[in-house]
Design a protein around this motif. Structure first.
Motif, PDB file in Angstrom:
ATOM      1  N   ARG A 133      77.821  92.627  76.389  1.00 45.83           N
ATOM      2  CA  ARG A 133      77.030  92.339  77.591  1.00 45.83           C
ATOM      3  C   ARG A 133      77.924  91.772  78.681  1.00 45.83           C
ATOM      4  N   TRP A 134      79.015  92.463  78.950  1.00 48.11           N
ATOM      5  CA  TRP A 134      79.982  91.989  79.946  1.00 48.11           C
ATOM      6  C   TRP A 134      80.457  93.185  80.756  1.00 48.11           C
ATOM      7  N   PRO A 176      75.983  80.811  75.996  1.00 48.76           N
ATOM      8  CA  PRO A 176      75.655  81.616  77.173  1.00 48.76           C
ATOM      9  C   PRO A 176      75.927  80.886  78.483  1.00 48.76           C
ATOM     10  N   PRO A 227      83.197  92.456  75.400  1.00 50.02           N
ATOM     11  CA  PRO A 227      81.913  92.008  74.855  1.00 50.02           C
ATOM     12  C   PRO A 227      80.793  92.977  75.233  1.00 50.02           C
ATOM     13  N   TRP A 237      84.383  86.065  75.425  1.00 41.64           N
ATOM     14  CA  TRP A 237      83.666  86.149  74.149  1.00 41.64           C
ATOM     15  C   TRP A 237      83.029  84.803  73.784  1.00 41.64           C
ATOM     16  N   ASN A 292      79.450  88.086  82.803  1.00 36.39           N
ATOM     17  CA  ASN A 292      78.525  88.364  81.700  1.00 36.39           C
ATOM     18  C   ASN A 292      77.233  88.909  82.285  1.00 36.39           C
ATOM     19  N   THR A 339      79.640  84.328  74.959  1.00 33.50           N
ATOM     20  CA  THR A 339      78.535  84.969  74.247  1.00 33.50           C
ATOM     21  C   THR A 339      77.943  84.017  73.210  1.00 33.50           C
TER      22      THR A 339
END
Length: 227
Positions: free
Chosen positions: A186-187, A147, A184, A141, A83, A144
């Motif tokens: 931000r991955w 976090p 995702p 996921w 992430n 996310t």
């Protein structure tokens, strides 16, 4: 009080009996040498031979290490995925350098990689994502919603996050018609672009063989290091 005897850490040692390893044994490039040793680690059935200890440094100078899995190793470097809001990514954003150690103790070997880092492109991330197990995609996921490295009250919080993602994209057992799970937002991947790679072979009496590839004046040189 417990009657168990505490292990004597100071007395713990294993005598290494590795074969000699010298400059004449090196492949022409670090990545070819890595490929040779990785193949031998796989042949020796070393557990998770692509596991590596990743070292990063936070913005305030605190070192962090953790085990991650390398998912690509070639002349361009060593790639792993995470992430982009994780602690490791935050560290790499502050200090874009990293180290990685592959430890293959059953065959008395280690490989140390050090260098700058860069994000891999979206196409490379997508290609790797598509081959990930569906459970790992759902887990990414779920991270996310909770976090990575954040404090959570209990395991049920993580299980609920997974359930929410399964409600959105379908579960693990939905068959071939299951809805694809997208990457995702931000991955993605990080690549360690090495400027030095050390190959360590355990030897008797702790006089280990250490041979290093290092960039000097824009070209790779090889050298022996004292143990």
């Amino acid at each position: 009080m417990s009657d168990a005897v505490s292990p004597d850490v100071a007395a713990m040692r294993v005598e290494y009996a590795g074969a000699p390893f010298d400059a004449v044994d090196l492949a022409p490039s670090w990545d070819e040498q890595f490929e040779r040793w990785l193949a031998e680690a796989v042949s020796a059935q070393v557990t998770e031979p692509n596991a590596m200890v990743l070292g990063t440094v936070s913005a305030d100078g605190r070192p962090h290490t953790r085990n991650v899995l390398a998912k690509q190793v070639d002349a361009g470097g060593v790639v792993f995925y995470t992430n982009y809001e994780s602690t490791k990514s935050t560290d790499l954003g502050a200090h874009p350098v990293a180290s990685a150690t592959f430890s293959w103790l059953p065959i008395r070997r280690q490989v140390h990689v050090r260098g700058r880092v860069e994000k891999v492109d979206a196409a490379t991330t997508q290609a790797y994502w598509q081959q990930r197990p569906r459970g790992s995609q759902i887990g990414a996921w779920a991270s996310t919603l909770c976090p990575q490295s954040s404090v959570v009250p209990d395991r049920a919080t993580l299980d609920d996050a997974q359930h929410q993602i399964e409600q959105r994209y379908g579960g693990l057992d939905d068959g071939p018609d299951a809805q694809p799970v997208p990457v995702p937002p931000r991955w993605g991947g990080w690549r360690i672009v090495p400027d030095e790679v050390e190959f360590w072979q355990g030897r008797e009496g702790r006089l280990h063989d250490r041979l290093r590839f290092r960039i000097n004046d824009n070209r790779w040189v090889t050298e022996r290091l004292a143990p």
